[in-house]
Scaffold this motif. Structure first.
Motif, PDB file in Angstrom:
ATOM      1  N   ASP A  47       0.846  -0.967  -0.098  1.00  0.00           N
ATOM      2  CA  ASP A  47       0.324   0.320   0.142  1.00  0.00           C
ATOM      3  C   ASP A  47       0.615   1.295   0.116  1.00  0.00           C
ATOM      4  O   ASP A  47       0.155   2.280  -0.129  1.00  0.00           O
ATOM      5  N   ALA A  48       2.595   1.565   0.035  1.00  0.00           N
ATOM      6  CA  ALA A  48       3.291   2.444   0.192  1.00  0.00           C
ATOM      7  C   ALA A  48       3.469   2.951  -1.221  1.00  0.00           C
ATOM      8  O   ALA A  48       4.061   1.984  -1.709  1.00  0.00           O
ATOM      9  N   LEU A 130      -8.012  11.440   8.350  1.00  0.00           N
ATOM     10  CA  LEU A 130      -6.443  10.585   6.706  1.00  0.00           C
ATOM     11  C   LEU A 130      -5.706  11.291   7.227  1.00  0.00           C
ATOM     12  O   LEU A 130      -5.553  12.363   8.533  1.00  0.00           O
ATOM     13  N   GLN A 131      -4.686  10.249   7.374  1.00  0.00           N
ATOM     14  CA  GLN A 131      -3.083  10.991   7.498  1.00  0.00           C
ATOM     15  C   GLN A 131      -2.348  10.362   6.178  1.00  0.00           C
ATOM     16  O   GLN A 131      -2.434   9.377   5.650  1.00  0.00           O
ATOM     17  N   LEU A 189       2.648   6.451   2.269  1.00  0.00           N
ATOM     18  CA  LEU A 189       0.813   5.594   3.641  1.00  0.00           C
ATOM     19  C   LEU A 189       0.143   7.058   3.834  1.00  0.00           C
ATOM     20  O   LEU A 189       0.247   8.733   3.640  1.00  0.00           O
ATOM     21  N   LEU A 190      -0.810   6.464   3.133  1.00  0.00           N
ATOM     22  CA  LEU A 190      -2.493   7.345   3.378  1.00  0.00           C
ATOM     23  C   LEU A 190      -3.452   6.079   3.413  1.00  0.00           C
ATOM     24  O   LEU A 190      -3.987   5.160   3.032  1.00  0.00           O
ATOM     25  N   ALA A 197      -1.093   3.826  12.710  1.00  0.00           N
ATOM     26  CA  ALA A 197      -0.059   3.492  13.909  1.00  0.00           C
ATOM     27  C   ALA A 197       0.888   1.729  12.893  1.00  0.00           C
ATOM     28  O   ALA A 197       1.760   1.729  12.836  1.00  0.00           O
ATOM     29  N   ASP A 198      -0.481   1.043  12.817  1.00  0.00           N
ATOM     30  CA  ASP A 198      -0.501  -0.016  12.072  1.00  0.00           C
ATOM     31  C   ASP A 198       0.313  -0.222  10.577  1.00  0.00           C
ATOM     32  O   ASP A 198       1.272  -0.989  11.351  1.00  0.00           O
ATOM     33  N   ALA A 199       0.417   0.476  10.405  1.00  0.00           N
ATOM     34  CA  ALA A 199       0.897   0.830   8.810  1.00  0.00           C
ATOM     35  C   ALA A 199       2.178   1.468   8.896  1.00  0.00           C
ATOM     36  O   ALA A 199       3.247   0.736   8.130  1.00  0.00           O
ATOM     37  N   HIS A 200       2.755   2.674   9.502  1.00  0.00           N
ATOM     38  CA  HIS A 200       3.492   3.154   9.184  1.00  0.00           C
ATOM     39  C   HIS A 200       4.703   2.106  10.640  1.00  0.00           C
ATOM     40  O   HIS A 200       6.001   1.748  10.075  1.00  0.00           O
ATOM     41  N   ARG A 201       4.586   1.628  11.959  1.00  0.00           N
ATOM     42  CA  ARG A 201       4.903   0.830  12.818  1.00  0.00           C
ATOM     43  C   ARG A 201       5.321  -0.366  11.826  1.00  0.00           C
ATOM     44  O   ARG A 201       6.891  -0.688  11.911  1.00  0.00           O
TER      45      ARG A 201
END
Length: 357
Positions: A47-48, A130-131, A189-190, A197-201
């Motif tokens: 997803d990145a 959104l982040q 990442l969007l 946090a789950d995605a970027h960590r």
């Protein structure tokens, strides 16, 4: 960093692009100038959004120093806030043109809003839920100079000292005198706020632990025969650790002992599931041996953790008499069952004895 002006100059030369489509990824190869190249890549199993850039050598024949940035602009409403990591761990909130401990008078808008970014920088839009998080592969300077915008410093070649104490211009000519060439990557990442946090960590941990590639001649053998004769995959763990636990250190210690550090690398309340305390067992953690004894020490491994109870205590501004030490629901280590409970952002260190399986 002291910029000549507060607005970056866009490259006026037309960008040439090439689209490449494969079974594993789609990428756009861009040439911005003779010394700025970029590949934007989308992997089909990720997803990145990946940015692979090459910058340099930066020309200074015009007697003008240059600082190259990458900037992402969105329609997110971010209320002057940006979030940066502290050494790859906690995410810190930064407010543009603001300091929490004094009244700030802005004289250099760009320089005063740049922060160190070790592994990631993010902006959030609460109304849109959104982040946007940008992860980098090295420590850089980063900022959000206007709402919805993120930027990271990529490369620089300056001809004058900035009067901030270095005493020399940041002008590295390299071995050929033309300047340095650098290559790096960003990952964008969007996500929703709850899933950020789950995605970027997870992605940051994968980037940090990315294997180093080495190459050698295959010789006359075939790849199939090579795989039969050599062990090409190995894990030292008996089973996979929980997603929020990182085995930070396994180090040979004195008297045939090992130093083991475990890390909970999520912050409190940033993930619905993975910010909770987690318990793991030292006894059966490793594939080749069993842990028979363990004692907890300080982070450096030089002092028994119980010695911390003898530290001097002082009264802080909020009346806390524990020296400002914050240990939420810390579960004491029981050496009989060898289980460890980790709270968010906690690192615990152990000296262990082992026996072969």
């Amino acid at each position: 960093m002291r910029t000549d002006g507060q607005t970056p100059e866009l490259y006026k030369t037309p960008v040439t692009s090439e689209l490449v489509n494969t079974s594993n990824f789609v990428e756009v190869r861009q040439r911005v100038t003779d010394y700025v190249w970029q590949v934007i890549r989308i992997w089909r199993d990720s997803d990145a959004l990946e940015f692979d850039y090459v910058v340099g050598p930066i020309p200074v024949d015009d007697k003008v120093g240059k600082e190259i940035i990458s900037r992402w602009e969105t329609n997110l409403t971010t209320s002057s806030l940006v979030y940066t990591d502290a050494n790859g761990r906690q995410m810190l909130e930064r407010r543009r043109d603001f300091r929490p401990t004094w009244n700030m008078s802005v004289t250099e808008e760009v320089a005063e809003n740049y922060y160190p970014v070790n592994s990631r920088i993010a902006i959030r839009d609460v109304k849109q839920d959104l982040q946007m998080t940008v992860l980098n592969d090295r420590s850089q300077g980063g900022a959000s100079l206007k709402d919805g915008s993120l930027e990271l410093m990529v490369h620089r070649r300056d001809l004058y000292d900035d009067a901030f104490g270095v005493g020399e211009a940041l002008n590295e000519p390299g071995v050929d005198g033309k300047g340095l060439v650098i290559r790096g990557k960003f990952w964008l990442l969007l996500t929703s706020l709850a899933d950020a946090a789950d995605a970027h960590r997870d992605l940051a941990q994968r980037i940090l632990s990315e294997p180093s590639l080495t190459f050698g001649k295959l010789g006359s053998t075939t790849p199939e025969d090579y795989l039969k004769k050599h062990k090409c995959q190995y894990t030292g763990l008996a089973k996979e650790l929980p997603k929020n636990v990182h085995l930070l250190t396994v180090e040979q210690w004195k008297d045939s002992q090992l130093l083991v550090r475990l890390e909970h690398y999520y912050q409190t309340n940033e993930s619905r599931q993975l910010s909770k305390p987690v318990t793991v067992s030292l006894r059966d953690m490793f594939a080749q041996f069993t842990v028979t004894e363990a004692r907890e020490t300080t982070l450096t491994g030089t002092l028994d953790v119980k010695a911390l109870d003898q530290r001097l205590k002082w009264r802080t501004s909020d009346g806390d008499r524990d020296g400002g030490r914050y240990e939420p629901n810390r579960v004491a280590f029981d050496p009989t069952d060898l289980t460890v409970t980790l709270n968010p952002m906690e690192i615990r260190t152990f000296i262990v004895k082992t026996k072969s399986r």
